[in-house]
Design a protein around this motif. Structure first.
Motif, short mmCIF file in Angstrom:
data_model
loop_
_atom_site.label_atom_id
_atom_site.label_comp_id
_atom_site.label_asym_id
_atom_site.label_seq_id
_atom_site.Cartn_x
_atom_site.Cartn_y
_atom_site.Cartn_z
N TYR A 100 38.99 45.24 41.72
CA TYR A 100 40.17 44.93 42.34
C TYR A 100 39.96 43.94 43.58
O TYR A 100 40.55 42.80 43.68
CB TYR A 100 41.07 46.04 42.95
CG TYR A 100 42.44 45.69 43.22
CD1 TYR A 100 43.69 45.78 42.68
CD2 TYR A 100 42.46 45.35 44.80
CE1 TYR A 100 44.80 45.48 43.16
CE2 TYR A 100 43.80 44.96 45.30
CZ TYR A 100 44.84 44.91 44.65
OH TYR A 100 46.30 44.76 44.99
N VAL A 101 38.72 44.10 44.27
CA VAL A 101 38.41 43.49 45.30
C VAL A 101 37.98 42.22 44.96
O VAL A 101 38.33 41.09 45.53
CB VAL A 101 37.23 44.08 46.22
CG1 VAL A 101 36.74 43.19 47.36
CG2 VAL A 101 38.03 45.45 46.77
N LEU A 102 37.41 41.99 43.76
CA LEU A 102 36.92 40.74 43.14
C LEU A 102 38.23 39.91 42.65
O LEU A 102 38.16 38.96 43.13
CB LEU A 102 36.04 41.05 41.97
CG LEU A 102 34.49 41.41 42.22
CD1 LEU A 102 33.78 41.56 40.77
CD2 LEU A 102 33.76 40.63 42.98
N LEU A 103 39.06 40.53 42.03
CA LEU A 103 40.29 39.89 41.86
C LEU A 103 40.97 39.34 42.99
O LEU A 103 41.29 38.08 43.04
CB LEU A 103 41.16 40.91 41.10
CG LEU A 103 42.54 40.45 40.68
CD1 LEU A 103 42.27 39.68 39.24
CD2 LEU A 103 43.52 41.72 40.33
N ARG A 130 36.62 24.60 46.17
CA ARG A 130 35.61 24.92 47.31
C ARG A 130 34.51 25.55 46.49
O ARG A 130 34.76 26.33 45.36
CB ARG A 130 36.16 25.49 48.54
CG ARG A 130 37.07 24.52 49.24
CD ARG A 130 37.89 25.47 50.20
NE ARG A 130 38.33 26.69 49.84
CZ ARG A 130 39.45 27.13 49.87
NH1 ARG A 130 40.38 26.43 50.52
NH2 ARG A 130 39.83 28.21 49.39
N ARG A 131 33.21 25.83 47.24
CA ARG A 131 32.04 26.52 46.74
C ARG A 131 32.25 27.90 47.45
O ARG A 131 32.61 28.24 48.41
CB ARG A 131 30.96 25.85 47.18
CG ARG A 131 30.67 24.53 46.72
CD ARG A 131 29.18 24.12 47.37
NE ARG A 131 29.09 24.38 48.69
CZ ARG A 131 27.78 24.90 49.14
NH1 ARG A 131 26.63 24.61 48.46
NH2 ARG A 131 27.57 25.10 50.41
N ALA A 132 32.02 28.99 46.63
CA ALA A 132 31.84 30.28 46.90
C ALA A 132 30.89 30.39 48.15
O ALA A 132 31.31 31.14 49.31
CB ALA A 132 31.41 31.21 46.01
N ALA A 148 29.71 48.81 47.43
CA ALA A 148 29.82 48.39 46.17
C ALA A 148 30.51 47.09 45.95
O ALA A 148 30.04 46.10 45.38
CB ALA A 148 30.48 49.44 45.27
N ALA A 149 31.53 47.00 46.89
CA ALA A 149 32.32 45.77 46.89
C ALA A 149 31.69 44.46 47.39
O ALA A 149 31.50 43.29 46.77
CB ALA A 149 33.74 45.56 47.53
N ALA A 150 30.72 44.75 48.50
CA ALA A 150 29.97 43.82 48.96
C ALA A 150 28.89 43.07 48.13
O ALA A 150 28.72 42.19 47.96
CB ALA A 150 29.23 44.43 50.33
N ALA A 151 28.20 44.25 47.34
CA ALA A 151 27.24 43.90 46.25
C ALA A 151 27.48 42.93 45.34
O ALA A 151 27.12 41.96 45.04
CB ALA A 151 26.35 45.03 45.89
N ALA A 152 28.87 43.01 44.88
CA ALA A 152 29.51 42.54 43.86
C ALA A 152 29.75 41.09 44.19
O ALA A 152 29.44 40.25 43.50
CB ALA A 152 30.48 43.06 43.22
N ALA A 154 28.66 39.67 46.83
CA ALA A 154 27.01 38.67 47.19
C ALA A 154 26.81 38.18 45.74
O ALA A 154 26.16 37.40 45.61
CB ALA A 154 26.29 39.67 47.83
N GLY A 155 26.71 38.90 44.63
CA GLY A 155 26.41 38.39 43.28
C GLY A 155 26.94 37.43 42.92
O GLY A 155 26.57 36.75 41.98
N LEU A 156 28.18 36.98 43.25
CA LEU A 156 28.92 35.89 42.77
C LEU A 156 28.84 34.61 43.56
O LEU A 156 29.25 33.65 43.58
CB LEU A 156 30.47 36.23 42.77
CG LEU A 156 31.01 37.06 41.80
CD1 LEU A 156 32.75 37.29 41.74
CD2 LEU A 156 30.72 36.38 40.43
N GLY A 157 27.94 34.87 44.81
CA GLY A 157 27.43 33.87 45.70
C GLY A 157 28.27 33.66 46.92
O GLY A 157 28.06 32.69 47.81
N PHE A 158 29.12 34.70 47.21
CA PHE A 158 30.01 34.81 48.49
C PHE A 158 28.88 35.17 49.71
O PHE A 158 28.05 36.26 49.22
CB PHE A 158 31.14 35.43 48.44
CG PHE A 158 32.30 35.26 47.60
CD1 PHE A 158 33.16 34.04 48.02
CD2 PHE A 158 32.37 35.64 46.43
CE1 PHE A 158 34.24 33.58 47.29
CE2 PHE A 158 33.48 35.26 45.41
CZ PHE A 158 34.40 34.37 45.85
#
Ligand code: NAP
Ligand code: GLV
Length: 310
Positions: A100-103, A130-132, A148-152, A154-158
């Motif tokens: 949900y947080v990613l969405l 724009r870039r992540a 857990a949301a932070a790790a996901a 960061a994995g997308l480049g934010f």
């Protein structure tokens, strides 16, 4: 030895899954549905809404297993000091919150609320992509779900920052702790995600002063509790353009009254408190393990600190 009774007081359809898991995996425990007779002598209760007269209904109660992660709806006085309160930490609940947080953050990063509004108005208007890497995400609360949301993200480049009560060191995440660090944490955050527990310290934290510390055009994602948000301040911040959009899974009143200014707002995406829910099979296993540990005199995981309120 007689099986230990665990009383289940919640939705019957999900209860069928709980019964299946207990029957298949815990012959030493007996899961029984709530009834005054079953509850009278039992030491363990699984519920989201315990009975109002808990001390009278369950005088032998030792542990209340809350069916969700948040415990703000439970009054400490009604539960009684002698009863341990265990909250839900469930891998499936965490996974669905991360989704949900990613969405929500991706929707804000890619201007989806503005595009939906433009489509409704019949406008075909492209915005810059724009870039992540240029979209900093701030997470209020670095507990089980926030981390857990932070790790996901960061994995997308934010670039990801987190704020918590006590200091933390987490690889790849910039961390801040305590009220004094809040302005620094907020500075430059493009999407702010609230994953705090609702306590006396955090009630109303999402207010005009906090929005003023975010860059113009930032987005808010509230997946904590409706009580974190001062709704009138958010409506004003959206109307003035200080905030570009909000994704709200929780509101002060659920369901909201008719013509609620945020539920009806064109730049608010609101969902009916569904960001994540406890998964019955994995949750049942958590409770089985905790009851066995308690029965055997061992410490249980995820016991709520009643003085902190989470
Ligand atoms: P948690 O593991 O207890 O983490 C709470 C985090 O908040 C911790 O990092 C804690 O800091 C921080 N915190 C608490 N009070 C603070 C304060 N005054 N200032 C700064 N930081 C503070 O909780 P969780 O399992 O991640 O769940 C968080 C909340 O999400 C729940 O309480 C619930 O309200 C909400 N939730 C919503 C849904 C939904 O569907 N919308 C589903 C599940 C949960 P420390 O680490 O320093 O203690
Ligand atoms: C849901 O809101 C929960 O606290 O688990």
């Amino acid at each position: 030895m007689d099986p230990v009774t665990v009383v289940y007081k919640s939705d019957a359809r999900r209860g069928a899954v709980w019964h299946g898991v207990f029957a298949a995996e815990a012959p030493d425990l007996a899961l029984v549905d709530w009834s005054p007779e079953a509850a009278a002598g039992a030491r363990y209760l699984v519920a989201w809404t315990p009975p109002g007269d808990l001390a009278r209904a369950m005088p032998a109660l030792s542990v209340l297993f809350n069916l969700g992660a948040g415990v703000d709806h439970l009054s400490s006085a009604a539960i009684g000091e002698a009863v341990s309160l265990v909250r839900m930490v469930d891998p499936e609940l965490t996974r669905s919150m991360v989704e949900y947080v990613l969405l929500a953050v991706l929707a804000q990063h890619r201007d989806l609320p503005a595009y939906v509004e433009a489509q409704r108005d019949g406008r075909w208007e492209a915005r810059p992509v724009r870039r992540a890497a240029d979209h900093t995400v701030g997470i209020l609360g670095l507990g089980v779900l926030g981390k857990a949301a932070a790790a996901a993200l960061a994995g997308l480049g934010f670039p990801v920052r987190g704020w918590s009560a006590s200091p933390k060191a987490i690889d790849g995440i910039e961390t801040f702790a305590g009220r004094a660090a809040l302005p620094c944490f907020l500075h430059g955050v493009r999407s702010l995600v609230c994953l705090l527990p609702l306590t006396d310290d955090t009630r109303g934290i999402l207010d005009a002063a906090l929005f003023a510390a975010l860059p113009e055009g930032a987005g808010l994602v509230n997946v904590g509790r409706g009580g974190h948000l001062v709704e009138a301040d958010l409506a004003a911040a959206l109307d003035s353009g200080r905030l570009a959009s909000a994704v709200l899974d929780v509101l002060a009143a659920e369901p909201p009254p008719a013509a609620h200014p945020l539920f009806a707002h064109p730049r608010v995406i609101a969902t009916p408190h569904v960001a994540s829910t406890t998964h019955p099979a994995t949750a049942a296993r958590q409770v089985i393990e905790a009851v066995r540990r308690h029965r055997d005199g061992l410490p249980m995981a995820n016991v709520v600190d009643r003085t902190r309120g989470y």
